[in-house]
Design an enzyme around this catalytic site. Structure first.
Site, PDB file in Angstrom:
ATOM      1  N   ILE A  15       0.826  -1.207   0.000  1.00 31.71           N
ATOM      2  CA  ILE A  15       0.000   0.000   0.000  1.00 31.71           C
ATOM      3  C   ILE A  15       0.856   1.251   0.000  1.00 31.71           C
ATOM      4  O   ILE A  15       0.490   2.270  -0.597  1.00 31.71           O
ATOM      5  CB  ILE A  15      -0.991  -0.014   1.197  1.00 31.71           C
ATOM      6  CG1 ILE A  15      -2.130   0.989   0.966  1.00 31.71           C
ATOM      7  CG2 ILE A  15      -0.283   0.285   2.518  1.00 31.71           C
ATOM      8  CD1 ILE A  15      -3.038   0.622  -0.177  1.00 31.71           C
ATOM      9  N   ARG A  38      11.619  -2.101   8.577  1.00 26.54           N
ATOM     10  CA  ARG A  38      12.582  -2.999   9.212  1.00 26.54           C
ATOM     11  C   ARG A  38      13.228  -3.966   8.224  1.00 26.54           C
ATOM     12  O   ARG A  38      14.288  -4.517   8.493  1.00 26.54           O
ATOM     13  CB  ARG A  38      11.907  -3.794  10.336  1.00 26.54           C
ATOM     14  CG  ARG A  38      10.814  -4.743   9.877  1.00 26.54           C
ATOM     15  CD  ARG A  38      10.182  -5.442  11.051  1.00 26.54           C
ATOM     16  NE  ARG A  38       9.156  -6.392  10.628  1.00 26.54           N
ATOM     17  CZ  ARG A  38       8.436  -7.139  11.470  1.00 26.54           C
ATOM     18  NH1 ARG A  38       8.634  -7.022  12.773  1.00 26.54           N
ATOM     19  NH2 ARG A  38       7.524  -7.972  11.006  1.00 26.54           N
ATOM     20  N   LYS A  92      -5.509   2.413   7.233  1.00 21.89           N
ATOM     21  CA  LYS A  92      -6.577   1.585   7.780  1.00 21.89           C
ATOM     22  C   LYS A  92      -6.165   0.106   7.806  1.00 21.89           C
ATOM     23  O   LYS A  92      -5.350  -0.315   6.964  1.00 21.89           O
ATOM     24  CB  LYS A  92      -7.885   1.786   7.007  1.00 21.89           C
ATOM     25  CG  LYS A  92      -7.852   1.263   5.564  1.00 21.89           C
ATOM     26  CD  LYS A  92      -8.184  -0.220   5.490  1.00 21.89           C
ATOM     27  CE  LYS A  92      -7.794  -0.810   4.168  1.00 21.89           C
ATOM     28  NZ  LYS A  92      -7.873  -2.286   4.152  1.00 21.89           N
ATOM     29  N   ASP A 170     -10.212  -6.858   6.550  1.00 26.20           N
ATOM     30  CA  ASP A 170      -9.264  -5.822   6.127  1.00 26.20           C
ATOM     31  C   ASP A 170      -9.786  -5.087   4.895  1.00 26.20           C
ATOM     32  O   ASP A 170      -9.831  -3.859   4.890  1.00 26.20           O
ATOM     33  CB  ASP A 170      -7.883  -6.423   5.871  1.00 26.20           C
ATOM     34  CG  ASP A 170      -6.888  -5.369   5.432  1.00 26.20           C
ATOM     35  OD1 ASP A 170      -6.398  -4.614   6.287  1.00 26.20           O
ATOM     36  OD2 ASP A 170      -6.612  -5.287   4.216  1.00 26.20           O
TER      37      ASP A 170
END
Length: 316
Positions: A15, A38, A92, A170
């Protein structure tokens, strides 16, 4: 603040690459000063760091961050950013739990910085017109259908199947974010059936029955195994006509004819993220927050009212 807002993007998953970085690059309101991940890699000449702590230690001037990590790790990163006095945009769903988001809202209030729960689907081209048409009308029935192929839209995203990853909710929460912004009255979960693959910790499908304040039924049909045409649709019947908001909010029609047709949702979610960042900039410059947990409350209530059904294992 009139100069561009110096922003860092934290979490360089799909995203961020597909939406956040292009939207920031096209905006005159923001200046991308760093990226953080990371396990990711540097985005060209932009300074890159493996953690928010490393970003802080660098001394780079930052005004705001967009946090695009999986929701399970988002709270602590956001809390750290708020403690630095940075404004925060939360992709989101804004957290793994409602309590986390409420705590962040309180932290932002204490530090007088902006916190923005970024429900991107509300910025789809036809959503505002849909809300205007529905305002003041009496709803008699509604159905929210969010059926997509997880292998296409979420490849390799193991976090979505872990606790706190939301599973089919989701994407489904995008439909709920639109519904909670356009329906004439609040909606409440009555019952739900959640289908969990035997090898996973989140649902792959959900059938949820809701109602509004007057008792009008609202049905949710969410599925992660949709093949062929994908469906992101909201249909609302009222006493004075029927509204259909399709393609994730990109197209709108009513029973007496089309109100307007726009670019289809498509892989690039046309128009949503530029609008999202315009809103974030306006909030930052006004010194206010916009924190809405109503879509998350409906997901939580669907779990509270759920009948759990175990289905066959899912493997990509």
């Amino acid at each position: 603040m009139t100069a561009p807002i110096r922003i860092a993007v934290i979490g360089l998953g799909k995203i961020a690459h597909d939406q956040h970085l292009p939207a920031i690059a096209r905006s005159h309101q923001f200046d991308l000063v760093a990226t953080v991940d990371r396990a990711g890699v540097s985005e060209g000449p932009t300074p890159f760091f493996p953690s928010i702590e490393a970003l802080i230690a660098s001394g780079i001037a930052v005004d705001a961050v967009a946090i695009c990590t999986p929701p399970q790790v988002r709270h602590d990163i956001a809390q750290t950013a708020l403690e630095q006095g940075w404004h925060v945009l939360l992709e989101k769903p804004p957290g793994a739990t409602i309590a986390e988001v409420v705590a962040l809202r309180e932290a932002a209030q204490e530090r007088k910085v902006t916190l923005f729960t970024a429900w991107h689907s509300r910025f789809a081209p036809a959503v505002e017109a849909a809300g205007a048409w529905l305002k003041g009308r009496e709803m008699t029935r509604a159905k929210i259908t969010w059926r997509e192929d997880v292998r296409i839209w979420h490849p390799g995203q193991d976090w979505i199947w872990a606790p706190g990853g939301f599973g089919v909710f989701d994407p489904g929460i995008n439909g709920l974010s639109i519904a909670t912004s356009i329906l004439p009255s609040p909606m409440f979960v009555v019952s739900s059936q959640l289908s969990f693959p035997a090898n996973l910790c989140a649902p792959i499908a959900a059938q949820v029955s809701c109602r509004d304040r007057s008792g009008a039924p609202i049905e949710l049909d969410f599925d992660f195994l949709q093949e062929g045409p994908q469906h992101w649709d909201i249909e609302v019947e009222t006493t004075s006509g029927t509204l259909v908001l399709s393609k994730g909010g990109a197209e709108l029609s009513v029973s007496e004819g089309a109100l307007g047709e726009h670019d289809t949702r498509g892989e690039d979610l046309v128009g949503e993220y530029p609008g999202l960042y315009r809103r974030f900039a306006a909030l930052v410059r006004a010194g206010v927050s916009e924190v809405d947990v109503s879509p998350m409350r409906l997901v939580a209530d669907a779990f509270l009212r759920a009948r759990i059904v175990q289905v066959e294992e899912f493997h990509e």
